[in-house]
Design a protein around this motif. Sequence first.
Motif, PDB file in Angstrom:
ATOM      1  N   ASP A  63      43.187  -6.452  43.465  1.00 34.81           N
ATOM      2  CA  ASP A  63      41.809  -6.316  43.944  1.00 34.81           C
ATOM      3  C   ASP A  63      41.377  -7.487  44.822  1.00 34.81           C
ATOM      4  O   ASP A  63      40.530  -8.299  44.442  1.00 34.81           O
ATOM      5  CB  ASP A  63      40.844  -6.146  42.770  1.00 34.81           C
ATOM      6  N   THR A  65      39.480  -9.785  47.451  1.00 35.30           N
ATOM      7  CA  THR A  65      38.071  -9.824  47.841  1.00 35.30           C
ATOM      8  C   THR A  65      37.886 -10.301  49.274  1.00 35.30           C
ATOM      9  O   THR A  65      36.816 -10.114  49.839  1.00 35.30           O
ATOM     10  CB  THR A  65      37.274 -10.740  46.895  1.00 35.30           C
ATOM     11  N   HIS A  66      38.923 -10.920  49.858  1.00 39.84           N
ATOM     12  CA  HIS A  66      38.831 -11.425  51.226  1.00 39.84           C
ATOM     13  C   HIS A  66      40.171 -11.235  51.936  1.00 39.84           C
ATOM     14  O   HIS A  66      41.224 -11.352  51.306  1.00 39.84           O
ATOM     15  CB  HIS A  66      38.462 -12.909  51.247  1.00 39.84           C
ATOM     16  N   GLN A  71      35.121  -9.916  54.035  1.00 42.40           N
ATOM     17  CA  GLN A  71      34.876  -9.730  52.617  1.00 42.40           C
ATOM     18  C   GLN A  71      35.141  -8.260  52.314  1.00 42.40           C
ATOM     19  O   GLN A  71      34.704  -7.382  53.060  1.00 42.40           O
ATOM     20  CB  GLN A  71      33.441 -10.092  52.265  1.00 42.40           C
ATOM     21  N   GLU A  73      35.132  -5.069  49.489  1.00 38.79           N
ATOM     22  CA  GLU A  73      34.717  -4.494  48.219  1.00 38.79           C
ATOM     23  C   GLU A  73      35.324  -3.101  48.142  1.00 38.79           C
ATOM     24  O   GLU A  73      35.185  -2.314  49.077  1.00 38.79           O
ATOM     25  CB  GLU A  73      33.196  -4.410  48.132  1.00 38.79           C
ATOM     26  N   THR A  74      36.012  -2.821  47.066  1.00 41.98           N
ATOM     27  CA  THR A  74      36.620  -1.500  46.896  1.00 41.98           C
ATOM     28  C   THR A  74      35.994  -0.798  45.700  1.00 41.98           C
ATOM     29  O   THR A  74      35.690  -1.435  44.690  1.00 41.98           O
ATOM     30  CB  THR A  74      38.148  -1.590  46.680  1.00 41.98           C
ATOM     31  N   VAL A  75      35.811   0.497  45.849  1.00 43.63           N
ATOM     32  CA  VAL A  75      35.295   1.333  44.766  1.00 43.63           C
ATOM     33  C   VAL A  75      36.259   2.502  44.605  1.00 43.63           C
ATOM     34  O   VAL A  75      36.468   3.270  45.545  1.00 43.63           O
ATOM     35  CB  VAL A  75      33.869   1.844  45.088  1.00 43.63           C
TER      36      VAL A  75
END
Length: 178
Positions: A63, A65-66, A71, A73-75
């Motif tokens: 996961d 983040t950068h 930046q 963001e994963t969902v």
Amino acid sequence: MGLKQSPNAPCIFYGDIIEGEPPVYIGLYVDDFIFFSASDKVEEDFKNILKNKQKMLVDFIDDPTHFLGLQIETVKEENDLTIFLSQQASIEALIDELELALANTSQTPYRSGYPVDKIPVESTLPQKKLQQAIDNMQSIVGSLNWLSCGTRIDIATITNILAQYMNNATPSHVAAAK
């Protein structure tokens, strides 16, 4: 692995590595890469392929983040993956670097007739002052170009116009760019 190169972005590859599972998407930049899949199983298989079959020494970050100043963001929801990208930190750093915290802002970064495309090139200034303006303009345009290519397509037009003055900028061009 049988991955396909994206026709629109030569550094993006995608493909099915497990039949019946969602594809894996890979972004490459020089010696860095990032990958995603809506399936945790596909991501794990991809890691194993790189480690075992390709014999690559890779440090995986679960996961991320950068990546390259973006930046991320994963969902993930039931075989669906949504990715949100932001360059807010880069934007804030540029604002601080150019001392623009109190600058006036506008909804649209460019409109026809904006002063930057009507500023005359001043050849009467000392060479040192002109070179300083050129260096500043190149730095500003480079930073804006990075943002416009990543997440801020809305500033692409004005960035392109500013780029026309990178090699003959004056202090007035730099002030207009800010």
